[in-house]
Design an enzyme around this catalytic site. Structure first.
Site, PDB file in Angstrom:
ATOM      1  N   LEU A  72       0.859  -1.180   0.000  1.00  0.00           N
ATOM      2  CA  LEU A  72       0.000   0.000   0.000  1.00  0.00           C
ATOM      3  C   LEU A  72       0.898   1.233   0.000  1.00  0.00           C
ATOM      4  O   LEU A  72       1.981   1.216   0.581  1.00  0.00           O
ATOM      5  CB  LEU A  72      -0.895   0.047   1.251  1.00  0.00           C
ATOM      6  N   ASP A  73       0.437   2.309  -0.633  1.00  0.00           N
ATOM      7  CA  ASP A  73       1.161   3.577  -0.552  1.00  0.00           C
ATOM      8  C   ASP A  73       1.315   3.978   0.912  1.00  0.00           C
ATOM      9  O   ASP A  73       0.470   3.666   1.757  1.00  0.00           O
ATOM     10  CB  ASP A  73       0.387   4.699  -1.261  1.00  0.00           C
ATOM     11  N   ARG A  74       2.374   4.708   1.192  1.00  0.00           N
ATOM     12  CA  ARG A  74       2.575   5.214   2.558  1.00  0.00           C
ATOM     13  C   ARG A  74       1.331   5.955   3.050  1.00  0.00           C
ATOM     14  O   ARG A  74       0.902   5.800   4.201  1.00  0.00           O
ATOM     15  CB  ARG A  74       3.775   6.166   2.592  1.00  0.00           C
ATOM     16  N   THR A  76      -1.781   5.694   2.206  1.00  0.00           N
ATOM     17  CA  THR A  76      -3.028   4.928   2.219  1.00  0.00           C
ATOM     18  C   THR A  76      -3.082   4.036   3.451  1.00  0.00           C
ATOM     19  O   THR A  76      -2.110   3.373   3.792  1.00  0.00           O
ATOM     20  CB  THR A  76      -3.131   4.053   0.956  1.00  0.00           C
TER      21      THR A  76
END
Length: 235
Positions: A72-74, A76
């Site tokens: 996951l993106d940082r 998100t």
């Protein structure tokens, strides 16, 4: 075993919660602002590092380890799935196309219809920013299905299903539609002062790598989203 307090839980950093754990997998609710895995600039404040420490219960010589299945993106928050064995990792990744991933996103504006699917090709630039291209030879196919759950003021809460899993896919495609995700400093408009990216991995459905049993796990939507759209739940 579900994520109840246990001897290793004291090794988890604040905000990182175990949703499910058994012999083969560990599923967590990752807070916004935490990396999935290390970068050149950040080695230890990651979900991978924290969960490795958790399964080893602080013993650096322990043989236990975890394996990254996806990221996951940082910025998100939400569901993140790890494997406890290399065999489980391979099985989960081999069947990733049959894994259902549902997100909650609060976007700017109101959509012009109740649901839709965005299809484009995405390219990553040299500065780690992703953009859409019409040239299929340059980009990777990205498909995102969305449904309006609630509208309030200048915002819409969307239920989003990732049909492909490209980097920054939801953020880029929503911005392409003219409805960037609230709080998106990279792809959104100037003057958006919401305190975090309003994107959350809400649920995941997959076949357990050992038993084959279909599992659906959920991470509750962050309460801060209510500041934009009021209280709501995904259907």
């Amino acid at each position: 075993m579900s994520g109840q307090a246990r001897s290793g839980s004291r090794h988890l950093p604040p905000g990182l919660h175990i949703i499910h754990e058994d012999r083969d997998i560990i599923v967590v609710d990752k807070p916004a602002g935490m990396l999935t895995m290390a970068t050149e600039a950040e080695k230890t404040r990651t979900a991978y590092y924290a969960l490795t420490d958790y399964v080893r219960k602080g013993n650096a010589k322990s043989r236990y380890r975890i394996f990254i299945v996806h990221r996951l993106d940082r910025e998100t928050s939400g569901i993140l799935l790890f494997a406890k064995t290399e065999a489980a990792k391979r099985t989960l990744q081999d069947q990733w196309g049959d894994t259902t991933k549902i997100y909650a996103a609060v976007v700017h504006g109101q959509m012009d219809k109740a649901s839709g699917t965005v299809i484009s090709h995405l390219v990553e630039s040299g500065v780690h920013k992703v953009y859409s291209t019409r040239d299929a030879r340059l980009g990777k196919l990205a498909q995102t299905a969305w449904t309006v759950v609630k509208e309030k003021g200048g915002y819409s809460l969307l239920r989003i299903e990732l049909l492909t899993g490209r980097k920054h896919q939801i953020r880029v495609q929503m911005a392409d539609l003219g409805h960037p995700v609230a709080g998106d400093r990279k792809y959104g408009g100037k003057g958006d002062n919401f305190s975090r990216l309003a994107l959350h991995a809400a649920s995941i459905s997959f076949a357990h790598p050992f038993s084959g049993q279909r599992m659906t796990l959920e991470a509750p939507m962050p309460t801060i989203f209510a500041q934009l759209v009021g209280r709501a739940q995904l259907p």
